[in-house]
Design a protein around this motif. Structure first.
Motif, PDB file in Angstrom:
ATOM      1  N   LEU A   1       0.369   4.757   2.298  1.00 54.43           N
ATOM      2  CA  LEU A   1      -1.093   5.205   2.128  1.00 54.43           C
ATOM      3  C   LEU A   1      -1.879   4.334   3.223  1.00 54.43           C
ATOM      4  N   LYS A   2      -1.647   2.930   2.660  1.00 52.50           N
ATOM      5  CA  LYS A   2      -2.416   1.866   3.591  1.00 52.50           C
ATOM      6  C   LYS A   2      -2.144   2.072   5.051  1.00 52.50           C
ATOM      7  N   ALA A   3      -0.780   2.116   5.372  1.00 54.12           N
ATOM      8  CA  ALA A   3      -0.411   2.360   6.881  1.00 54.12           C
ATOM      9  C   ALA A   3      -1.059   3.632   7.486  1.00 54.12           C
ATOM     10  N   LEU A   4      -1.120   4.758   6.953  1.00 53.01           N
ATOM     11  CA  LEU A   4      -1.463   6.087   7.257  1.00 53.01           C
ATOM     12  C   LEU A   4      -2.903   5.881   7.481  1.00 53.01           C
ATOM     13  N   LEU A   5      -3.625   5.377   6.660  1.00 58.88           N
ATOM     14  CA  LEU A   5      -5.096   5.268   6.861  1.00 58.88           C
ATOM     15  C   LEU A   5      -5.472   4.307   7.631  1.00 58.88           C
ATOM     16  N   GLU A   6      -4.735   3.184   7.950  1.00 58.64           N
ATOM     17  CA  GLU A   6      -5.186   2.066   8.974  1.00 58.64           C
ATOM     18  C   GLU A   6      -4.840   2.878  10.194  1.00 58.64           C
ATOM     19  N   ASP A   7      -3.710   3.465  10.475  1.00 55.47           N
ATOM     20  CA  ASP A   7      -3.644   4.330  11.769  1.00 55.47           C
ATOM     21  C   ASP A   7      -4.626   5.294  11.982  1.00 55.47           C
ATOM     22  N   ALA A   8      -5.083   6.054  11.252  1.00 54.97           N
ATOM     23  CA  ALA A   8      -6.040   6.929  11.150  1.00 54.97           C
ATOM     24  C   ALA A   8      -7.572   6.478  11.561  1.00 54.97           C
ATOM     25  N   LEU A   9      -7.896   5.490  10.957  1.00 55.23           N
ATOM     26  CA  LEU A   9      -9.090   4.928  10.810  1.00 55.23           C
ATOM     27  C   LEU A   9      -9.562   3.699  11.828  1.00 55.23           C
ATOM     28  N   GLN A  10      -8.462   2.976  11.969  1.00 59.34           N
ATOM     29  CA  GLN A  10      -8.330   1.924  12.861  1.00 59.34           C
ATOM     30  C   GLN A  10      -9.254   0.739  12.119  1.00 59.34           C
ATOM     31  N   LEU A  11      -9.038   0.376  10.816  1.00 60.99           N
ATOM     32  CA  LEU A  11      -9.790  -0.253   9.750  1.00 60.99           C
ATOM     33  C   LEU A  11      -8.670  -0.952   8.813  1.00 60.99           C
ATOM     34  N   PRO A  12      -9.069  -2.337   8.627  1.00 52.95           N
ATOM     35  CA  PRO A  12      -8.157  -2.901   7.395  1.00 52.95           C
ATOM     36  C   PRO A  12      -8.482  -2.196   6.176  1.00 52.95           C
ATOM     37  N   VAL A  13      -7.273  -1.736   5.515  1.00 52.28           N
ATOM     38  CA  VAL A  13      -7.408  -1.054   4.227  1.00 52.28           C
ATOM     39  C   VAL A  13      -6.597  -1.762   3.160  1.00 52.28           C
ATOM     40  N   ALA A  14      -7.188  -1.662   2.088  1.00 54.16           N
ATOM     41  CA  ALA A  14      -6.463  -2.092   0.639  1.00 54.16           C
ATOM     42  C   ALA A  14      -6.257  -0.916  -0.191  1.00 54.16           C
ATOM     43  N   VAL A  15      -5.096  -1.130  -0.803  1.00 51.57           N
ATOM     44  CA  VAL A  15      -4.923   0.286  -1.686  1.00 51.57           C
ATOM     45  C   VAL A  15      -4.557  -0.439  -3.076  1.00 51.57           C
ATOM     46  N   ASP A  16      -5.038   0.365  -4.144  1.00 51.67           N
ATOM     47  CA  ASP A  16      -4.618   0.152  -5.666  1.00 51.67           C
ATOM     48  C   ASP A  16      -4.600   1.296  -6.419  1.00 51.67           C
TER      49      ASP A  16
ATOM     50  N   GLY B   1       0.767  -1.297  -0.139  1.00 50.41           N
ATOM     51  CA  GLY B   1       0.012  -0.031  -0.076  1.00 50.41           C
ATOM     52  C   GLY B   1       0.830   1.470  -0.039  1.00 50.41           C
ATOM     53  N   ILE B   2       1.953   1.297  -0.637  1.00 48.45           N
ATOM     54  CA  ILE B   2       2.689   2.424  -0.880  1.00 48.45           C
ATOM     55  C   ILE B   2       2.759   2.935  -2.143  1.00 48.45           C
ATOM     56  N   VAL B   3       2.448   4.258  -2.165  1.00 47.09           N
ATOM     57  CA  VAL B   3       2.343   5.083  -3.453  1.00 47.09           C
ATOM     58  C   VAL B   3       3.867   5.645  -3.719  1.00 47.09           C
ATOM     59  N   HIS B   4       4.492   4.895  -4.710  1.00 47.08           N
ATOM     60  CA  HIS B   4       5.755   5.016  -5.120  1.00 47.08           C
ATOM     61  C   HIS B   4       5.808   6.636  -5.674  1.00 47.08           C
ATOM     62  N   GLN B   5       5.006   6.796  -6.595  1.00 53.09           N
ATOM     63  CA  GLN B   5       5.060   8.251  -7.147  1.00 53.09           C
ATOM     64  C   GLN B   5       3.851   8.852  -7.663  1.00 53.09           C
ATOM     65  N   ALA B   6       3.260   9.741  -7.330  1.00 55.29           N
ATOM     66  CA  ALA B   6       1.986  10.328  -7.791  1.00 55.29           C
ATOM     67  C   ALA B   6       2.407  11.801  -8.123  1.00 55.29           C
ATOM     68  N   PRO B   7       2.659  12.197  -9.345  1.00 56.06           N
ATOM     69  CA  PRO B   7       3.173  13.526  -9.607  1.00 56.06           C
ATOM     70  C   PRO B   7       2.022  14.652  -9.390  1.00 56.06           C
ATOM     71  N   ASN B   8       0.792  14.335  -9.700  1.00 53.69           N
ATOM     72  CA  ASN B   8      -0.115  15.234  -9.400  1.00 53.69           C
ATOM     73  C   ASN B   8      -0.497  15.531  -7.822  1.00 53.69           C
ATOM     74  N   LEU B   9       0.162  14.710  -6.884  1.00 56.60           N
ATOM     75  CA  LEU B   9       0.123  14.655  -5.525  1.00 56.60           C
ATOM     76  C   LEU B   9       1.424  15.424  -4.985  1.00 56.60           C
ATOM     77  N   GLY B  10       2.362  15.182  -5.844  1.00 53.96           N
ATOM     78  CA  GLY B  10       3.741  15.443  -5.441  1.00 53.96           C
ATOM     79  C   GLY B  10       4.072  14.419  -4.477  1.00 53.96           C
ATOM     80  N   TRP B  11       3.815  13.019  -4.403  1.00 54.82           N
ATOM     81  CA  TRP B  11       3.973  12.172  -3.556  1.00 54.82           C
ATOM     82  C   TRP B  11       5.211  11.188  -4.081  1.00 54.82           C
ATOM     83  N   HIS B  12       6.077  10.947  -3.036  1.00 53.29           N
ATOM     84  CA  HIS B  12       6.989   9.839  -3.185  1.00 53.29           C
ATOM     85  C   HIS B  12       7.193   8.957  -2.115  1.00 53.29           C
ATOM     86  N   ASP B  13       6.793   7.621  -2.563  1.00 55.13           N
ATOM     87  CA  ASP B  13       7.140   6.431  -1.351  1.00 55.13           C
ATOM     88  C   ASP B  13       6.126   6.832  -0.026  1.00 55.13           C
ATOM     89  N   VAL B  14       4.920   7.138  -0.294  1.00 56.72           N
ATOM     90  CA  VAL B  14       4.301   7.432   0.820  1.00 56.72           C
ATOM     91  C   VAL B  14       3.312   6.306   1.233  1.00 56.72           C
TER      92      VAL B  14
END
Length: 323
Positions: free
Chosen positions: A99-114, A84-97
């Motif tokens: 996302l899965k872990a951040l959302l799971e920590d924030a919401l205390q829910l199982p998260v799947a990312v694609d 669940g790691i976003v390697h590169q999202a130019p329109n967000l300016g993200w590199h190796d974020v």
């Protein structure tokens, strides 16, 4: 809680300009949804914004947080769907974020990312034009060109999670520069951006009067080209035909390589009218091998802007074992 509201899940379609969040039941029926601007692109700000949308859809439906089982999220750019790691999202300016872990920590829910295009493919497969087909290619033709591959009813990610970059297959080695740095990509020749660029080049050369008139003082876009073509302008029609032919080459390559039962085409540029679609079909007929061509069907996407968020819902349901 009514029986149909067991196994509630969340779907999130994250983009550079908007966050689209939906709460759905075990059948994929959306109970409530909200679409908000993404806002500041720093990961902590985006996570906080997603949490706000989750709270909003939950409160709109009168659902307790404990009744939600999982969240599926679609994000732009190359990513690792397992970690669940976003390697590169130019329109967000993200590199190796992460996302899965951040959302799971924030919401205390199982998260799947694609990837967002993969989830648009999954949405069409489960709820839209792809229902009933086990082997499907999804292509979205918009500002760029993306896609997703479904084989045997499952998303195909490739060895490193990067499969489905349909827009970056080379169709002209000496073609225009693409945003990826390559030349002659399908995206550089047949996307909405490419259609608009061809129109601007025509105007700069002294032509395109009908296209300028359709723009009405606004920037020339794929939509203004389509409007001028619909009014019978030959120059605009020529631009759409050229883009459609290149798109047909790309589809033929995919048909020859993958032998899918269905190719679903969506995205804003596919709304340009029958001219683009017909040119694509004609080129496909000319270039695809007879055997795979005879077994493939083309269909327009059925879900419109909801394909990504419904794909995220389907991903979340698969995590719970009910999708």
């Amino acid at each position: 809680m009514p029986e149909q509201e067991h196994n509630l899940v969340l779907g999130v379609d994250l983009g550079g300009t908007k966050i689209y969040t939906a709460l759905a039941d075990h059948s994929g029926r959306v109970l409530s949804a909200v679409k908000v601007p993404t806002g500041e692109h720093a990961p902590e700000n985006v996570i906080a914004r997603i949490v706000q949308t989750v709270e909003e859809v939950r409160h709109r439906s009168g659902i307790d947080a404990g009744d939600i089982c999982a969240l599926g999220a679609g994000a732009p750019g190359p990513l690792d769907p397992v970690r669940g790691i976003v390697h590169q999202a130019p329109n967000l300016g993200w590199h190796d974020v992460p996302l899965k872990a951040l959302l799971e920590d924030a919401l205390q829910l199982p998260v799947a990312v694609d990837n967002d295009a993969n989830l648009a493919a999954l949405g069409e497969y489960v709820y839209g034009a792809g229902r009933g087909e086990d082997d499907m290619v999804y292509i979205t033709v918009s500002t760029g060109i993306g896609g997703g591959l479904i084989f045997g009813g499952r998303l195909y990610h490739g060895a490193g999670g990067g499969a489905g970059e349909i827009g970056h297959m080379t169709v002209d080695p000496d073609g225009p520069l693409c945003s990826c740095g390559n030349r002659g990509c399908l995206e550089a020749l047949a996307s909405g951006t490419a259609i608009a660029r061809a129109a601007r080049e025509l105007v700069d050369a002294g032509g395109g009067a009908a296209i300028l008139a359709a723009a009405g003082g606004r920037a020339v876009s794929a939509e203004t080209v389509a409007a001028a073509a619909a009014a019978g302008d030959a120059e605009a029609s020529g631009i759409l035909t050229a883009a459609g032919r290149v798109l047909g080459c790309g589809v033929a390559n995919l048909v020859n390589l993958l032998n899918p039962g269905l190719v679903v085409l969506g995205g804003g540029a596919m709304q340009a009218g029958r001219l683009l679609w017909q040119a694509m079909e004609d080129e496909l007929q000319r270039r695809a091998l007879s055997h795979p061509l005879g077994g493939v069907r083309l269909a327009p996407a059925a879900l419109g802007s909801r394909s990504g968020v419904l794909g995220a819902v389907a991903l979340a349901l698969r995590c719970t074992g009910t999708g």
